[in-house]
Design an enzyme around this catalytic site. Structure first.
Site, PDB file in Angstrom:
ATOM      1  N   PHE A 168       0.827  -1.208   0.000  1.00 35.99           N
ATOM      2  CA  PHE A 168       0.000   0.000   0.000  1.00 35.99           C
ATOM      3  C   PHE A 168       0.864   1.263   0.000  1.00 35.99           C
ATOM      4  CE2 PHE A 168      -2.967  -2.735   2.813  1.00 35.99           C
ATOM      5  CZ  PHE A 168      -3.421  -3.435   1.705  1.00 35.99           C
ATOM      6  N   GLU A 256       0.279  14.988   9.417  1.00 35.32           N
ATOM      7  CA  GLU A 256      -0.309  14.044   8.463  1.00 35.32           C
ATOM      8  C   GLU A 256      -1.820  13.955   8.645  1.00 35.32           C
ATOM      9  OE1 GLU A 256       0.079   9.345   7.073  1.00 35.32           O
ATOM     10  OE2 GLU A 256       1.498  10.209   8.512  1.00 35.32           O
ATOM     11  N   GLY A 353     -29.823  10.322  -7.504  1.00 31.71           N
ATOM     12  CA  GLY A 353     -30.597   9.225  -8.079  1.00 31.71           C
ATOM     13  C   GLY A 353     -29.718   8.321  -8.920  1.00 31.71           C
ATOM     14  N   GLY A 378      -3.793   6.323   9.926  1.00 31.23           N
ATOM     15  CA  GLY A 378      -4.361   5.747  11.143  1.00 31.23           C
ATOM     16  C   GLY A 378      -5.859   5.619  10.981  1.00 31.23           C
TER      17      GLY A 378
END
Length: 393
Positions: A168, A256, A353, A378
Site C-alpha cells: 500500500f 499528516e 438518483g 491511522g
C-alpha cells in the site's frame, strides 16, 4: 470532472491566510487549470500522474514550498501547503496525485531528522520534482501496529542489509526515494523501540518494486508493493538516530492527520456544492427536486455539519502554524471529517438518483475516492482509541 472552484459553501474566515496566500491560490488554481484539468481523465485511466507534471510543479515552486531557500524552497509557512491541498482536492485529484504526500508528509522527515549532507543531497531534487518520495511503513499482515514490523535492517560494516516487504505504498511506482521503517533491534522490548528509518533510493541492489496495486478509488495516485531482498543500503542513509524511528514517525502524525482532515472537509464542501447545483436543475413530478422537503433537510443538515467541521479544522490549522501540540484534537478532526466526507458522499449520491451511479457524474468518483480517508493516516478506530486514552479511559 469540474474545474477548480472557489468553495462557495465555505463561510468561515481563515485568519491564517493573508493576502499573499490568496495571490498564491489564484496562481496555483490557474496553473492547475492549464496543466491538470485537461488531463485528469487520462491520469485516472493511466493510474498515475506523469513525471512531467511533477517537474512542472517543481519549476513553479509548488512542491515543498516550505523548504528553506538554501535547498531551493521558498521558506513558506504551512498556509501555502493548506492552499495547495485545498486546490488539489477541489480538482478531484485526491492527495494531489501523490504530491501532497511527498511535500507535506515524507519530506518533513528528511528536513527534521536528516543530516546537513542528507538535506543537500535530497531536498533540492525534491523541490524541483526530480526526486519523488514515499514512506514505507505498512506491511502485509500489519497496519497501524508498528511494533509488529517484520522488515529488518542488519548492520554489516558500512551498510545495512534490508529484508522485508511493504505494501500500500503511495508513489510506489513513480517514487525514486523511500523512507523505510525497519527493525534494527529485533530484541527491543517493547518492539517499537527497535525501529529505525532508513532512506532507500531507486537502483539500490536488492530493492525492487512489486506490482502496481488496483485500488477502488484515487486512481491517479500510483500505489505499489516494495520488496527488499538483501538490499544493500549505506549506513549514511540512516535518518536520525538508530532505533528512534518510532518516535520520529509519531512526531509527524499531527501534520499528516491534519492534511487528511483538510482533504476530507474540502471533499465534503465540494460534494455539497455540486449537489446543490444538481438538485436545483433536476426536475421530478413537475418541479425541481430542491423544492422537496426531504432534499432541503438533507442538504441543510450536511451544510451545518460541514460548517462546524470547517470551523474546528481552521482553528487547528492556526494552532499548527503556531507550533502547538494537539494530539487529541487532531485525532478528533481526522475521524470526524473523514466520516463526514463519507456520509456526504452517500447522501449526495442518493440525491443524484440513478445518475449518481454513472461515471460521467462527478459524485460517483467522489463516492469511491473519499472512502479511504477513514483508513489512512491511522484508521478512525485508532483515532477513537487515542481520544479515549487521552480522556483517561
Amino acid at each position: 470532472m469540474a474545474k477548480t472552484l472557489t468553495g462557495k459553501t465555505n463561510l468561515t474566515t481563515k485568519t491564517y491566510l493573508k493576502e499573499e496566500h490568496h495571490i498564491f491560490r489564484k496562481a496555483f488554481a490557474k496553473f492547475l487549470e492549464k496543466e491538470a484539468v485537461p488531463f485528469v481523465e487520462k491520469w485516472e485511466e493511466d493510474r498515475l500522474v506523469p513525471i512531467s507534471f511533477w517537474k512542472k510543479m517543481g519549476e513553479q515552486g509548488y512542491l515543498c514550498p516550505w523548504v528553506g531557500e538554501e535547498y531551493g524552497g521558498l521558506n513558506a509557512d504551512f498556509g501555502y501547503s493548506v492552499v495547495i491541498n485545498e486546490e488539489f482536492t477541489k480538482l478531484g485529484l485526491g492527495p494531489g496525485g501523490g504530491a501532497i504526500l511527498h511535500s507535506d508528509i515524507v519530506i518533513p522527515y528528511i528536513d527534521s531528522y536528516g543530516t546537513e549532507e542528507q538535506k543537500r543531497r535530497w531536498l533540492p531534487g525534491s523541490v524541483s520534482g526530480e526526486i519523488i518520495t514515499g514512506v514505507a511503513m505498512t506491511e502485509p499482515g500489519t497496519g497501524s501496529d508498528l511494533a509488529a514490523l517484520k522488515t529488518t535492517a542488519v548492520r554489516k560494516g558500512d551498510y545495512f542489509v534490508i529484508n522485508g516487504e511493504k505494501t500500500f505504498i503511495s508513489n510506489g511506482i513513480l517514487g525514486n526515494l523511500f523512507v523505510v521503517a525497519c527493525k534494527t533491534d529485533p530484541h527491543a522490548v517493547p518492539g517499537y523501540k527497535g525501529i529505525s528509518l532508513i532512506v532507500v533510493e531507486e537502483g539500490t541492489p536488492g530493492f525492487k518494486k512489486g506490482k502496481q496495486l488496483k485500488k477502488m478509488g484515487i486512481h491517479s495516485q500510483d500505489t505499489a508493493e516494495l520488496i527488499f531482498e538483501d538490499a544493500i543500503v549505506p549506513v549514511e542513509n540512516l535518518l536520525g538516530d538508530e532505533n528512534k524511528g518510532f518516535y520520529y514517525l509519531m512526531s509527524k502524525l499531527q501534520q499528516e492527520r491534519l492534511i487528511v482532515s483538510i482533504s476530507a472537509i474540502v471533499s465534503a464542501e465540494r460534494m455539497l456544492e455540486i449537489t446543490l447545483n444538481y438538485v436545483k436543475g433536476r426536475h421530478a413530478f413537475g418541479k425541481p427536486i430542491s423544492s422537496f422537503q426531504n432534499t432541503q433537510f438533507k442538504l441543510a443538515e450536511l451544510a451545518t455539519e460541514i460548517q462546524i467541521g470547517r470551523a474546528f479544522l481552521d482553528n487547528l490549522i492556526e494552532k499548527h502554524i503556531d507550533k502547538e501540540n494537539f494530539v487529541t484534537e487532531v485525532s478528533m478532526a481526522k475521524w470526524w471529517t473523514s466520516a463526514l466526507a463519507k456520509k456526504t458522499a452517500s447522501e449526495c449520491m442518493q440525491l443524484h438518483g440513478g445518475y449518481g451511479f454513472m461515471e460521467e457524474y462527478e459524485i460517483a468518483r467522489w463516492y469511491r475516492d473519499v472512502a479511504v480517508q477513514s483508513i489512512f493516516a491511522g484508521t478512525n478506530e485508532i483515532m477513537k482509541g487515542i481520544i479515549a486514552s487521552n480522556l483517561g479511559l
